[in-house]
Motif scaffolding. Sequence first.
Motif, mmCIF file in Angstrom:
data_model
loop_
_atom_site.group_PDB
_atom_site.id
_atom_site.type_symbol
_atom_site.label_atom_id
_atom_site.label_comp_id
_atom_site.label_asym_id
_atom_site.label_seq_id
_atom_site.Cartn_x
_atom_site.Cartn_y
_atom_site.Cartn_z
ATOM 1 N N VAL A 1 0.869 -0.985 0.062
ATOM 2 C CA VAL A 1 0.143 0.021 0.025
ATOM 3 C C VAL A 1 0.834 1.362 -0.013
ATOM 4 O O VAL A 1 0.630 2.386 -0.772
ATOM 5 C CB VAL A 1 -1.038 -0.071 1.241
ATOM 6 C CG1 VAL A 1 -1.547 1.315 1.465
ATOM 7 C CG2 VAL A 1 -2.052 -1.125 0.957
ATOM 8 N N THR A 2 1.879 1.243 0.732
ATOM 9 C CA THR A 2 2.883 2.561 0.952
ATOM 10 C C THR A 2 3.691 2.446 -0.165
ATOM 11 O O THR A 2 4.610 3.764 -0.414
ATOM 12 C CB THR A 2 3.385 2.456 2.223
ATOM 13 O OG1 THR A 2 4.323 1.552 2.594
ATOM 14 C CG2 THR A 2 2.449 2.578 3.394
ATOM 15 N N GLY A 3 4.227 1.248 -0.806
ATOM 16 C CA GLY A 3 5.436 1.567 -1.613
ATOM 17 C C GLY A 3 6.624 1.604 -0.868
ATOM 18 O O GLY A 3 7.638 1.715 -1.530
ATOM 19 N N ARG A 4 6.682 1.321 0.266
ATOM 20 C CA ARG A 4 8.030 1.425 0.996
ATOM 21 C C ARG A 4 8.338 0.080 1.554
ATOM 22 O O ARG A 4 7.430 -0.880 1.801
ATOM 23 C CB ARG A 4 7.766 2.210 2.293
ATOM 24 C CG ARG A 4 7.478 3.827 2.008
ATOM 25 C CD ARG A 4 7.012 4.566 3.149
ATOM 26 N NE ARG A 4 6.624 6.026 3.052
ATOM 27 C CZ ARG A 4 6.112 6.774 3.796
ATOM 28 N NH1 ARG A 4 5.973 6.221 5.039
ATOM 29 N NH2 ARG A 4 5.446 8.026 3.425
ATOM 30 N N ALA A 5 9.584 -0.185 1.841
ATOM 31 C CA ALA A 5 9.971 -1.525 2.193
ATOM 32 C C ALA A 5 10.454 -2.056 3.632
ATOM 33 O O ALA A 5 10.088 -2.877 3.831
ATOM 34 C CB ALA A 5 11.336 -1.762 1.520
ATOM 35 N N LYS A 6 10.480 -0.866 4.670
ATOM 36 C CA LYS A 6 11.129 -1.205 5.812
ATOM 37 C C LYS A 6 10.038 -1.250 6.816
ATOM 38 O O LYS A 6 9.013 -0.737 6.710
ATOM 39 C CB LYS A 6 12.140 -0.253 6.126
ATOM 40 C CG LYS A 6 13.608 -0.287 5.342
ATOM 41 C CD LYS A 6 14.558 0.724 5.901
ATOM 42 C CE LYS A 6 15.781 0.314 5.159
ATOM 43 N NZ LYS A 6 17.022 1.093 5.649
ATOM 44 N N GLY B 1 10.665 8.365 5.265
ATOM 45 C CA GLY B 1 10.604 8.050 3.899
ATOM 46 C C GLY B 1 10.713 6.516 3.578
ATOM 47 O O GLY B 1 10.229 6.193 2.420
ATOM 48 N N GLU B 2 11.205 5.582 4.368
ATOM 49 C CA GLU B 2 11.438 4.413 4.067
ATOM 50 C C GLU B 2 10.362 3.210 4.834
ATOM 51 O O GLU B 2 10.342 2.221 4.507
ATOM 52 C CB GLU B 2 13.033 3.891 4.307
ATOM 53 C CG GLU B 2 14.013 4.912 3.947
ATOM 54 C CD GLU B 2 15.304 4.362 4.572
ATOM 55 O OE1 GLU B 2 15.973 3.637 4.055
ATOM 56 O OE2 GLU B 2 15.683 5.064 5.733
#
Length: 442
Positions: free
Chosen positions: A153-158, A206-207
């Motif tokens: 959903v967020t397009g972030r990985a961590k 941002g991650e």
Amino acid sequence: MGEGVTAGQNLELDAAIAETRAKYQRANAQSAERHEGAKRALPGGNTRAVMFYEPFPLTLTGGRGCTVSDLDGHTYVDFVSEYTAGLYGHSNAKIAAMIKQVADSGWVLGGPNPYEGRLAQAVVDRYPAIERVRFCNSGTEANLMALSTARAVTGRAKILAFEGGYHGGILTFAHGGSPLNAPYPFIFGHYNDIAGVTALIREHAGELAAVILEPMMGGGGCIAAKPDFLAALRAETAKAGILLIFDEVMASRLSYRGYHGKVGIKPDLVTLGKYIGGGCSFGAFGGRADILDRFDPASPNAFGHGGTFNNNIFSMAAGFTGFTEVLTEEALDRMNGLGDDLRNGMNALLGTRNVAAQVTGVGSIMNLHFVGHPVRSPDDVEHADPRWLHLWQLEMLLRGQYVTPRGMIALSLPMTRAEIVAFLDVFADFLDGYRSILPQQI
């Protein structure tokens, strides 16, 4: 050597453990034989690590109400409660009748059944943060799905998780973590450390796809999050567009509206499991409608979510019956009140004997720790001497109280004040019997 323990007391402790082990082995010869036989096919005679303890675990053959029986003919009051999943006890008549009805009508039918939508609606109606929900087969699976959803959903990985936390067999972070853990890129914070975790979130904003935590750590030692810690997490994640996930696989049983309902903080996603299946396998992840609606298979670009037994009729029917007919607000409040009484009673007994130990937890879930300092995170019990808990567990088993090797205690709905009083009497007897060697508060 531990708080208030001398070299001589260490020798006495080792001797006491050896003597208690010998008594345990003599009393449980058939469990020992079964365990040895199981080693021929199961590594260590075991297929679930949390069930193992030295010199061998009891083999259980049945249960009624809040008691269990073993292969050697002993009966115990069950304070393990299947690590909180056994909330209903072992023989609830309403749940048993529903399971029999399902068994008589056929199963593995390969389609939707009448119970899954009703159970889902009951979950949505009860828990404030859950607007939509999807079912799976375990708390581990629910947390994997929630984390993967957050990343998609967020397009972030961590993912930010907490040292000493536990979110399933492949999401375990005690003692440096497990080599079997799912390979998400994790960042780790310290539980209840507002300043430190706030700084981590801002540094990696941002991650980060999600922050995941149990609002009351179960496997991490039954440690409650401070309300201002949870409030800070909610504020910082909302500001940065990071999804906040409450793992309430255990903690949801501590309030009728879930733990998030108890503390008045709404996470974006909530994971459930254990008792909600009525004693059958169960997991669920739910939360904001805009997130969960991505799983609507009639929608364009929907997330796929399969699982042969996601809606298995035993879990759906038993779960619906238990959740709506047995787990009333009054019953849950009564059980958690008994838990508060037990925890307070144990701490009072430890205090009057000046033992360097304490019982942490909330309501019907708690944990005995042989440390004399405050416990605010798993770090505070990381270096506790495990021998004290080993001695305690075996001695409690020999006295008819079924307890876990790590000191965790969970109550079930069939328990009454009589079981609490009896447990406290046995605990007092244990403390008095080993008074000369127990670690003393300095």
